[in-house]
Scaffold this motif. Structure first.
Motif, PDB file in Angstrom:
ATOM      1  N   THR A  44     -32.135   3.471  -7.161  1.00 47.22           N
ATOM      2  CA  THR A  44     -31.224   3.202  -6.049  1.00 47.22           C
ATOM      3  C   THR A  44     -29.818   3.508  -6.526  1.00 47.22           C
ATOM      4  O   THR A  44     -29.507   3.358  -7.710  1.00 47.22           O
ATOM      5  CB  THR A  44     -31.322   1.743  -5.553  1.00 47.22           C
ATOM      6  N   THR A  45     -28.963   3.953  -5.611  1.00 45.97           N
ATOM      7  CA  THR A  45     -27.619   4.364  -6.004  1.00 45.97           C
ATOM      8  C   THR A  45     -26.563   3.705  -5.118  1.00 45.97           C
ATOM      9  O   THR A  45     -26.814   3.376  -3.961  1.00 45.97           O
ATOM     10  CB  THR A  45     -27.449   5.895  -5.897  1.00 45.97           C
ATOM     11  N   GLY A  46     -25.382   3.531  -5.676  1.00 42.85           N
ATOM     12  CA  GLY A  46     -24.251   2.997  -4.936  1.00 42.85           C
ATOM     13  C   GLY A  46     -22.953   3.353  -5.631  1.00 42.85           C
ATOM     14  O   GLY A  46     -22.952   3.935  -6.721  1.00 42.85           O
ATOM     15  N   VAL A  58     -27.694   3.190  -1.295  1.00 50.13           N
ATOM     16  CA  VAL A  58     -27.106   2.047  -0.600  1.00 50.13           C
ATOM     17  C   VAL A  58     -25.852   2.528   0.111  1.00 50.13           C
ATOM     18  O   VAL A  58     -24.970   3.123  -0.516  1.00 50.13           O
ATOM     19  CB  VAL A  58     -26.758   0.917  -1.584  1.00 50.13           C
ATOM     20  N   ILE A  59     -25.771   2.270   1.427  1.00 48.16           N
ATOM     21  CA  ILE A  59     -24.669   2.829   2.215  1.00 48.16           C
ATOM     22  C   ILE A  59     -24.037   1.763   3.119  1.00 48.16           C
ATOM     23  O   ILE A  59     -24.716   0.845   3.553  1.00 48.16           O
ATOM     24  CB  ILE A  59     -25.138   4.043   3.048  1.00 48.16           C
ATOM     25  N   PRO A  60     -22.722   1.925   3.433  1.00 48.82           N
ATOM     26  CA  PRO A  60     -22.028   0.959   4.285  1.00 48.82           C
ATOM     27  C   PRO A  60     -21.690   1.463   5.678  1.00 48.82           C
ATOM     28  O   PRO A  60     -21.066   0.756   6.460  1.00 48.82           O
ATOM     29  CB  PRO A  60     -20.741   0.718   3.498  1.00 48.82           C
ATOM     30  N   SER A  61     -22.053   2.730   5.987  1.00 45.87           N
ATOM     31  CA  SER A  61     -21.632   3.307   7.269  1.00 45.87           C
ATOM     32  C   SER A  61     -22.592   4.399   7.717  1.00 45.87           C
ATOM     33  O   SER A  61     -23.333   4.969   6.913  1.00 45.87           O
ATOM     34  CB  SER A  61     -20.223   3.905   7.147  1.00 45.87           C
ATOM     35  N   VAL A  62     -22.543   4.702   9.011  1.00 42.67           N
ATOM     36  CA  VAL A  62     -23.375   5.765   9.580  1.00 42.67           C
ATOM     37  C   VAL A  62     -22.984   7.115   8.988  1.00 42.67           C
ATOM     38  O   VAL A  62     -23.848   7.946   8.669  1.00 42.67           O
ATOM     39  CB  VAL A  62     -23.238   5.784  11.116  1.00 42.67           C
ATOM     40  N   LYS A  63     -21.689   7.342   8.839  1.00 46.24           N
ATOM     41  CA  LYS A  63     -21.203   8.620   8.306  1.00 46.24           C
ATOM     42  C   LYS A  63     -21.810   8.911   6.941  1.00 46.24           C
ATOM     43  O   LYS A  63     -22.310  10.013   6.679  1.00 46.24           O
ATOM     44  CB  LYS A  63     -19.674   8.588   8.212  1.00 46.24           C
ATOM     45  N   ILE A  64     -21.794   7.923   6.069  1.00 41.14           N
ATOM     46  CA  ILE A  64     -22.340   8.126   4.725  1.00 41.14           C
ATOM     47  C   ILE A  64     -23.866   8.217   4.787  1.00 41.14           C
ATOM     48  O   ILE A  64     -24.480   8.975   4.037  1.00 41.14           O
ATOM     49  CB  ILE A  64     -21.868   7.014   3.776  1.00 41.14           C
ATOM     50  N   ALA A  65     -24.488   7.472   5.686  1.00 41.04           N
ATOM     51  CA  ALA A  65     -25.945   7.548   5.849  1.00 41.04           C
ATOM     52  C   ALA A  65     -26.373   8.981   6.162  1.00 41.04           C
ATOM     53  O   ALA A  65     -27.341   9.502   5.586  1.00 41.04           O
ATOM     54  CB  ALA A  65     -26.394   6.599   6.952  1.00 41.04           C
ATOM     55  N   ALA A 121     -29.036  -0.029   4.176  1.00 40.18           N
ATOM     56  CA  ALA A 121     -27.830  -0.224   4.994  1.00 40.18           C
ATOM     57  C   ALA A 121     -27.351  -1.651   4.760  1.00 40.18           C
ATOM     58  O   ALA A 121     -27.974  -2.610   5.207  1.00 40.18           O
ATOM     59  CB  ALA A 121     -28.140   0.007   6.468  1.00 40.18           C
ATOM     60  N   GLU A 122     -26.233  -1.782   4.038  1.00 42.54           N
ATOM     61  CA  GLU A 122     -25.766  -3.095   3.609  1.00 42.54           C
ATOM     62  C   GLU A 122     -24.543  -3.535   4.402  1.00 42.54           C
ATOM     63  O   GLU A 122     -23.500  -2.886   4.383  1.00 42.54           O
ATOM     64  CB  GLU A 122     -25.422  -3.073   2.117  1.00 42.54           C
TER      65      GLU A 122
END
Length: 321
Positions: free
Chosen positions: A93-95, A116-123, A136-137
């Protein structure tokens, strides 16, 4: 409970243990994997030799799947990846950065990559890179956080990508798991609730601070310097926030926060240390084993999902069908 995540990773329950720095080590990781979840070694702050040792310790205590989390901002990431390859760990897993420079290497060695992502754009960017799944955290989580809540983030991410999504932030019981599935997730990642387990290798004072916390006990520091972190309020946090409000420099802020996580985790200093925990800590009010925690959460979730499956809402009333 079978989902695309359990099938992808070969685990029994679709639950990840959060890669909490200084905490996500062998005793907790092995216990989670043995209980049917995905234990994750938190490699942040580890040298290559320490990571290798942790991987081997986990292997000595479980034959089940486990992963290594990579905080991609760390300067020794290439060395850590080499250890992962040599030790034949097949889930990462990456962040805290993009895995783009390493994706070819991961794929060459058959490593499953979960970002691990905080937004739709990064997803969307991660899906284009070829990662296998996403976590999605939401901002409710403990430790390093984004700004969007889990309730708002997860359905938007699941609608925007075609790969499996795991929901993180604010999950501590079966209701949270059921809600995550309702939002479109295929699993959950849990951190704070694992802090109050027998196998969690933290000082007893750290566990007690989580047990004593309620829904308003946490706050976020570091937004002004681009490094927001959620922790339980204490003396160090109050001083940090005061300096931050006075527009102190990064150097001034680091003087009081450097090494604070280790102080809390290993020394039990819960006033000058950083007790990273999520907003859900008010529900973490008993010490259980990891196995008890996971099985009870999923039993509750299964019963609730079955109950909801026999319920429809009409005319403002809930009706059993």
């Amino acid at each position: 409970m079978s989902t695309t995540i359990t099938q992808l990773l070969g685990i029994q329950y679709p639950i990840f243990q959060g890669a909490m720095a200084q905490i996500a080590r062998e005793p907790l990781v092995s216990a989670v994997s043995n209980a049917g979840g995905l234990g994750i070694i938190g490699s942040g702050g580890m040298s290559a030799d320490v990571l290798r040792e942790e991987i081997r310790k986990v292997r000595n205590h479980t034959t089940k799947p486990f992963a290594v989390n990579l905080m991609l901002m760390m300067p020794n990431i290439p060395e850590l990846i080499q250890v992962i390859i040599e030790e034949q760990v097949n889930i990462v897993t990456t962040g805290a950065g993009t895995p783009a420079p390493y994706m070819a290497t991961f794929k060459e060695h058959g490593i499953t990559v979960i970002a691990v992502i905080p937004s739709v754009k990064i997803a969307k960017k991660m899906e284009l890179l070829g990662v296998d799944a996403l976590v999605a955290e939401g901002t409710e989580a403990g430790g390093h956080v984004g700004e969007t809540t889990t309730m708002a983030l997860v359905p938007q991410v699941t609608s925007a990508v075609s790969i499996p999504v795991v929901a993180a932030g604010g999950v501590a019981d079966g209701r949270g798991i059921a809600a995550a599935f309702a939002l479109g997730a295929q699993g959950v990642q849990v951190g704070t609730r694992f802090l109050t387990t027998v196998e969690c290798p933290t000082h007893d004072n750290f566990k007690q601070a989580v047990l004593d916390a309620d829904d308003t006990s946490t706050t976020v520091t570091g937004r002004s310097i681009g490094g927001p972190v959620r922790s339980i309020k204490n003396g160090m946090i109050a001083d940090f926030l005061k300096l931050e409000n006075e527009h102190a420099s990064r150097e001034e802020l680091e003087k009081i926060s450097l090494g604070s996580l280790r102080k809390a985790v290993f020394e039990g200093d819960t006033d000058r240390g950083s007790v990273m925990a999520g907003q859900i800590c008010g529900m973490c009010n008993e010490i259980t084993t990891v196995e008890q925690m996971i099985t009870s959460m999923f039993s509750e979730a299964q019963a609730l999902l079955q109950q909801l499956g026999n319920t429809r809402i009409t005319g403002g009333q809930t009706v059993e069908i």
